[in-house]
Design an enzyme around this catalytic site. Structure first.
Site, PDB file in Angstrom:
ATOM      1  N   CYS A 117       4.865  26.084 -26.849  1.00  0.00           N
ATOM      2  CA  CYS A 117       4.206  24.899 -27.431  1.00  0.00           C
ATOM      3  C   CYS A 117       2.710  25.040 -27.683  1.00  0.00           C
ATOM      4  O   CYS A 117       2.208  24.502 -28.671  1.00  0.00           O
ATOM      5  CB  CYS A 117       4.498  23.667 -26.583  1.00  0.00           C
ATOM      6  SG  CYS A 117       6.262  23.348 -26.457  1.00  0.00           S
ATOM      7  N   HIS A 160      -0.382  17.843 -27.342  1.00  0.00           N
ATOM      8  CA  HIS A 160       0.982  18.253 -27.696  1.00  0.00           C
ATOM      9  C   HIS A 160       1.906  17.051 -27.583  1.00  0.00           C
ATOM     10  O   HIS A 160       1.834  16.290 -26.622  1.00  0.00           O
ATOM     11  CB  HIS A 160       1.414  19.370 -26.738  1.00  0.00           C
ATOM     12  CG  HIS A 160       2.840  19.754 -26.886  1.00  0.00           C
ATOM     13  ND1 HIS A 160       3.401  20.030 -28.104  1.00  0.00           N
ATOM     14  CD2 HIS A 160       3.836  19.909 -25.966  1.00  0.00           C
ATOM     15  CE1 HIS A 160       4.685  20.340 -27.931  1.00  0.00           C
ATOM     16  NE2 HIS A 160       4.959  20.269 -26.645  1.00  0.00           N
ATOM     17  N   ASN A 205       9.463  16.622 -30.270  1.00  0.00           N
ATOM     18  CA  ASN A 205       8.721  17.809 -29.836  1.00  0.00           C
ATOM     19  C   ASN A 205       8.967  18.936 -30.831  1.00  0.00           C
ATOM     20  O   ASN A 205      10.086  19.427 -30.964  1.00  0.00           O
ATOM     21  CB  ASN A 205       9.199  18.193 -28.435  1.00  0.00           C
ATOM     22  CG  ASN A 205       8.416  19.340 -27.833  1.00  0.00           C
ATOM     23  OD1 ASN A 205       7.706  20.065 -28.533  1.00  0.00           O
ATOM     24  ND2 ASN A 205       8.551  19.510 -26.533  1.00  0.00           N
TER      25      ASN A 205
HETATM   26  O1  UT7 Z   1       7.101  20.986 -24.853  1.00  0.00           O
HETATM   27  C1  UT7 Z   1       6.825  21.226 -23.513  1.00  0.00           C
HETATM   28  C2  UT7 Z   1       8.039  21.228 -22.695  1.00  0.00           C
HETATM   29  N1  UT7 Z   1       8.778  20.005 -22.608  1.00  0.00           N
HETATM   30  C3  UT7 Z   1       8.311  18.871 -22.043  1.00  0.00           C
HETATM   31  O2  UT7 Z   1       7.148  18.669 -21.873  1.00  0.00           O
HETATM   32  C4  UT7 Z   1       9.339  17.878 -21.583  1.00  0.00           C
HETATM   33  C5  UT7 Z   1       9.027  17.427 -20.179  1.00  0.00           C
HETATM   34  N2  UT7 Z   1      10.047  16.562 -19.586  1.00  0.00           N
HETATM   35  C6  UT7 Z   1      10.347  15.317 -20.049  1.00  0.00           C
HETATM   36  O3  UT7 Z   1       9.804  14.876 -21.063  1.00  0.00           O
HETATM   37  C7  UT7 Z   1      11.282  14.459 -19.239  1.00  0.00           C
HETATM   38  O4  UT7 Z   1      11.489  15.057 -17.976  1.00  0.00           O
HETATM   39  C8  UT7 Z   1      12.661  14.226 -19.927  1.00  0.00           C
HETATM   40  C9  UT7 Z   1      12.471  13.301 -21.118  1.00  0.00           C
HETATM   41  C10 UT7 Z   1      13.258  15.548 -20.369  1.00  0.00           C
HETATM   42  C11 UT7 Z   1      13.612  13.546 -18.947  1.00  0.00           C
HETATM   43  O5  UT7 Z   1      13.042  12.326 -18.472  1.00  0.00           O
HETATM   44  P1  UT7 Z   1      12.966  12.026 -16.914  1.00  0.00           P
HETATM   45  O6  UT7 Z   1      12.398  10.690 -16.773  1.00  0.00           O
HETATM   46  O7  UT7 Z   1      12.239  13.159 -16.240  1.00  0.00           O
HETATM   47  O8  UT7 Z   1      14.491  11.990 -16.501  1.00  0.00           O
HETATM   48  P2  UT7 Z   1      15.272  12.885 -15.451  1.00  0.00           P
HETATM   49  O9  UT7 Z   1      15.514  14.245 -15.979  1.00  0.00           O
HETATM   50  O10 UT7 Z   1      14.632  12.751 -14.104  1.00  0.00           O
HETATM   51  O11 UT7 Z   1      16.660  12.100 -15.427  1.00  0.00           O
HETATM   52  C12 UT7 Z   1      16.741  10.723 -15.025  1.00  0.00           C
HETATM   53  C13 UT7 Z   1      18.165  10.245 -15.277  1.00  0.00           C
HETATM   54  C14 UT7 Z   1      19.223  11.211 -14.754  1.00  0.00           C
HETATM   55  O12 UT7 Z   1      20.293  10.443 -14.265  1.00  0.00           O
HETATM   56  P3  UT7 Z   1      20.461  10.142 -12.693  1.00  0.00           P
HETATM   57  O13 UT7 Z   1      20.514  11.494 -12.047  1.00  0.00           O
HETATM   58  O14 UT7 Z   1      19.224   9.372 -12.319  1.00  0.00           O
HETATM   59  O15 UT7 Z   1      21.710   9.357 -12.657  1.00  0.00           O
HETATM   60  C15 UT7 Z   1      19.646  11.953 -15.984  1.00  0.00           C
HETATM   61  O16 UT7 Z   1      20.965  12.430 -15.900  1.00  0.00           O
HETATM   62  O17 UT7 Z   1      18.375  10.149 -16.689  1.00  0.00           O
HETATM   63  C16 UT7 Z   1      19.533  10.896 -17.049  1.00  0.00           C
HETATM   64  N3  UT7 Z   1      19.352  11.417 -18.382  1.00  0.00           N
HETATM   65  C17 UT7 Z   1      19.694  10.756 -19.490  1.00  0.00           C
HETATM   66  N4  UT7 Z   1      20.266   9.552 -19.668  1.00  0.00           N
HETATM   67  C18 UT7 Z   1      20.479   9.148 -20.934  1.00  0.00           C
HETATM   68  C19 UT7 Z   1      18.791  12.603 -18.761  1.00  0.00           C
HETATM   69  N5  UT7 Z   1      18.775  12.706 -20.090  1.00  0.00           N
HETATM   70  C20 UT7 Z   1      19.337  11.572 -20.578  1.00  0.00           C
HETATM   71  C21 UT7 Z   1      19.600  11.104 -21.874  1.00  0.00           C
HETATM   72  N6  UT7 Z   1      20.172   9.876 -22.001  1.00  0.00           N
HETATM   73  N7  UT7 Z   1      19.298  11.810 -22.980  1.00  0.00           N
END
Ligand code: UT7
Length: 303
Positions: free
Chosen positions: A89, A230, A260
């Site tokens: 990125c 970014h 992204n």
């Molecule tokens: O470009 C540089 C690299 N990339 C980034 O900078 C991305 C960095 N990370 C993020 O932006 C976030 O971590 C995400 C958007 C990827 C995920 O958001 P989060 O708030 O960190 O969610 P999480 O991974 O902690 O997941 C929370 C919950 C989980 O369910 P449980 O375990 O709480 O029941 C996931 O399974 O949300 C669930 N989940 C989803 N639910 C609906 C994960 N993805 C999804 C989805 N739709 N697409």
């Protein structure tokens, strides 16, 4: 493919409302060509004026040769040295740093810097933790030696930590694990990401990069007019702005429109900021990015 998600979850957790997918005939080189032509027209530069093409991408059209060489051929930039930068990125910021070095060492007077991706080709559209995040796009800039005046690059900062590579990677399809039935079966030709861990590091490293670039520019944070971060997640952008002490009114945000786009993210945001009149001669902009590697970096630019 359909994944188990909802628009509400995506908008709340990421701020992304739409993302773009390149057409079947688009390549990273052809997307780059479109961006390069706009940048060259604005700079009043022709293809034969370009001494180097530095192209940041995580999704090269082919692994050999570089996408920059394909772009060179498409442009007719026959006087240039062309190569890709693999820095995920922050690829555009890394490319700026390399371009500055090429100019300082008198390898080139005019450098075309590009950030371009077709991330949808390495996204697993059955994996909801990544499928919702990534899009395609390209952006470009022309860098030249400034004769006098105080415009241009005021500072740069880049850094990496390869120990964190397992948190965001594309495991298969390279030379350590070439394309095979096993790679396809395990879907390891696609990106894998430990989202929450990546999120934490993104906030920490972008804060470090902002501080370092501001310090190296010899300015204070309140002298920055526009933060161009970014565009990965609105919550990461908000945390970065908070750290830098900048109100969101001074932050360029378009993650809602493009998702992204990795190394295309900063130049796309710059292009939109310029179109909206937010980058005028003299405007001080702080560019900052973070990505797989991990890699991170920042630059302070006086427009
Ligand atoms: O470009 C540089 C690299 N990339 C980034 O900078 C991305 C960095 N990370 C993020 O932006 C976030 O971590 C995400 C958007 C990827 C995920 O958001 P989060 O708030 O960190 O969610 P999480 O991974 O902690 O997941 C929370 C919950 C989980 O369910 P449980 O375990 O709480 O029941 C996931 O399974 O949300 C669930 N989940 C989803 N639910 C609906 C994960 N993805 C999804 C989805 N739709 N697409």
């Amino acid at each position: 493919q359909r994944v188990d998600t909802s628009d509400q979850w995506i908008v709340e957790r990421t701020g992304i409302r739409e993302r773009h997918r390149a057409g079947p005939d688009d390549t990273v080189a052809s997307l780059s060509l479109t961006a390069a032509r706009i940048a060259m027209a604005k700079a009043g530069v022709g293809p034969l004026d370009i001494g180097a093409i530095v192209l940041g991408t995580a999704t090269p059209d082919r692994l050999l040769p570089s996408t920059a060489c394909d772009l060179q051929a498409l442009m007719g930039a026959h006087n240039a040295a062309a190569f890709d930068i693999s820095a995920a990125c922050p690829g555009f910021i890394y490319a700026i740093v390399v371009a500055e070095g090429l100019i300082a060492s008198e390898q080139a007077d005019t450098v075309l810097v590009v950030g371009a991706e077709k991330l949808t080709t390495i996204t697993d559209h059955t994996d909801r933790s990544t499928a919702i995040l990534f899009g395609d796009g390209a952006g470009a800039a022309i860098l030249q030696r400034v004769k006098g005046g105080d415009r241009g690059l005021l500072s740069t900062f880049i850094k990496s930590d390869g120990r964190l590579a397992p948190l965001l990677l594309r495991p298969g399809g390279g030379s350590s694990d070439p394309i095979s039935e096993k790679v396809i079966r395990e879907r390891s030709q696609f990106m894998k990401m430990a989202g929450r861990e990546v999120f934490k590091h993104a906030v920490l490293t972008m804060a470090e990069a902002c501080d370092e670039a501001i310090k190296r520019a010899g300015i204070t944070a309140d002298q920055v007019d526009l933060l161009v971060p970014h565009q990965a997640n609105i919550r990461i952008i908000e945390a970065t702005a908070k750290h830098a002490g900048m109100p969101m009114s001074k932050v360029m945000v378009n993650v809602d429109r493009y998702g992204n786009t990795s190394s295309a993210s900063i130049p796309l945001a710059l292009a939109q900021a310029e179109q909206e009149g937010r980058l005028k001669p003299g405007t001080v902009a702080l560019l900052v990015a973070f990505g797989a590697g991990f890699t991170w970096g920042a630059a302070v630019v006086r427009w």
